[in-house]
Design an enzyme around this catalytic site. Sequence first.
Site, mmCIF file in Angstrom:
data_model
loop_
_atom_site.group_PDB
_atom_site.id
_atom_site.type_symbol
_atom_site.label_atom_id
_atom_site.label_comp_id
_atom_site.label_asym_id
_atom_site.label_seq_id
_atom_site.Cartn_x
_atom_site.Cartn_y
_atom_site.Cartn_z
ATOM 1 N N CYS A 1 -10.295 -60.131 65.969
ATOM 2 C CA CYS A 1 -9.683 -58.799 66.033
ATOM 3 C C CYS A 1 -10.234 -57.950 67.182
ATOM 4 O O CYS A 1 -9.606 -56.992 67.608
ATOM 5 C CB CYS A 1 -9.836 -58.072 64.712
ATOM 6 S SG CYS A 1 -8.892 -58.861 63.405
ATOM 7 N N HIS B 1 -7.778 -50.869 66.118
ATOM 8 C CA HIS B 1 -7.242 -52.172 65.703
ATOM 9 C C HIS B 1 -6.584 -51.977 64.340
ATOM 10 O O HIS B 1 -7.136 -51.327 63.459
ATOM 11 C CB HIS B 1 -8.376 -53.200 65.615
ATOM 12 C CG HIS B 1 -8.020 -54.383 64.796
ATOM 13 N ND1 HIS B 1 -6.909 -55.134 65.065
ATOM 14 C CD2 HIS B 1 -8.601 -54.937 63.699
ATOM 15 C CE1 HIS B 1 -6.831 -56.114 64.168
ATOM 16 N NE2 HIS B 1 -7.839 -56.005 63.331
ATOM 17 N N ASN C 1 -1.569 -56.913 60.189
ATOM 18 C CA ASN C 1 -2.699 -57.060 61.110
ATOM 19 C C ASN C 1 -2.426 -58.256 62.011
ATOM 20 O O ASN C 1 -2.415 -59.383 61.536
ATOM 21 C CB ASN C 1 -3.974 -57.269 60.273
ATOM 22 C CG ASN C 1 -5.212 -57.541 61.112
ATOM 23 O OD1 ASN C 1 -5.119 -57.798 62.312
ATOM 24 N ND2 ASN C 1 -6.370 -57.503 60.483
#
Length: 346
Positions: free
Chosen positions: A125, A273, A303
Amino acid sequence: MGIGIPKIQKHMYNSRIAGLGYYVPEKVVTNDDLSKLMDTSDEWIQERTGIKERRHIIKGEETTSSMGVKAAKMAISNAGLTPNDIDFIVFATLSPDYYFPGPGVMVQRDLEMNTVGAVDIRNQCSGFVYGLSLADQYIKSGMYKNVLVIGSEVHSTGLDMTTRGRDVSVIFGDGAGSVVLTREENLEKGILSSHLHSEGRHAEELSVIAPAMGTRWVTEIIEENDPDDTSYFPYMNGKFVFKNAVVRFSEVIKEGLEKNKLGVEDIDMLIPHQANLRIAQFIQKKFRLSDDQVYNNIMYYGNTTAASIPIALAEAVEKGKVKDGDLVILAAFGSGFTWGSVVIRW
Ligand code: COA
């Protein structure tokens, strides 16, 4: 240099984002679609994560590199450049098409670029933030003029779509985002600083611990071997990850502000993020930022790991939410744990 005078890092150039692009697969998977596969509900998913839907590739139609190429094409054309103007490729992903080579070289191939260098980033990520930081240094040092940075992920092929995997599989989606980072002579403009961290003692808290598996569908490998073997699916200690994420996001945003002698009030746009809407809201509340100062799109994409920041940034720019002169902060946290921020004067 006299005692007490802080060291100022001098560089000849700055780097600025000259073009942005993104691509998400057409197939929308709603929370209701998932509740047909596993014991979950739209209500649970929205309440805990903010996610309403995400995109999944259709098997055989897209890969991490093919989506990355589409996002890259858009970024290069938005920068007013052609693929042959690019001096270097940085590709961040945790879901490469092949175990090796990484997808960076596929971008060089598919865009018929010069034989420029291509590097692959393995920071989950935080991958895009790490990639952007690397590209920034190449430009600041004078080595390259235009660097293509891509974050792209195919998660859908590797998730446990049964009740067993529901705490992870409802969260992740597929997509790609890209930027062209270019040389900027005005040192007040562009990437002001970047800040990277890691803490490997938490490596297993968000991980796939199985040996890397190349292009095959995880479910096929498992069926052929041991159907109860869950080691090929991502494992996530959700609560632990959440707690660490809110702390590290806050720290690394503050670090970026302090480095540039800026305050929270100077932030025009924070692009976190897209891990979980609740995490972003926590940060927003903590820093007392208004809705206009934080951009979220996890509601629509879930995500997308390394792709989430460039998709969100590209959308925010497309929607006119980022203006010339704005202070933009990108902040990421993820598996490793790794985390980082990039401070940009737009
Ligand atoms: N649908 C319905 N119920 C679910 C579910 C789902 N998809 N996933 C888990 N549950 C159940 C659990 O089994 C548990 O049931 P129990 O109380 O009977 O044991 C209950 O919901 C609560 O689970 P828990 O894991 O404690 O929920 P949570 O509030 O911690 O939320 C996450 C789970 C994953 C949403 C949350 O921990 C999170 O977002 N963590 C951070 C994740 C993240 O940001 N990851 C990316 C970092 S890059």
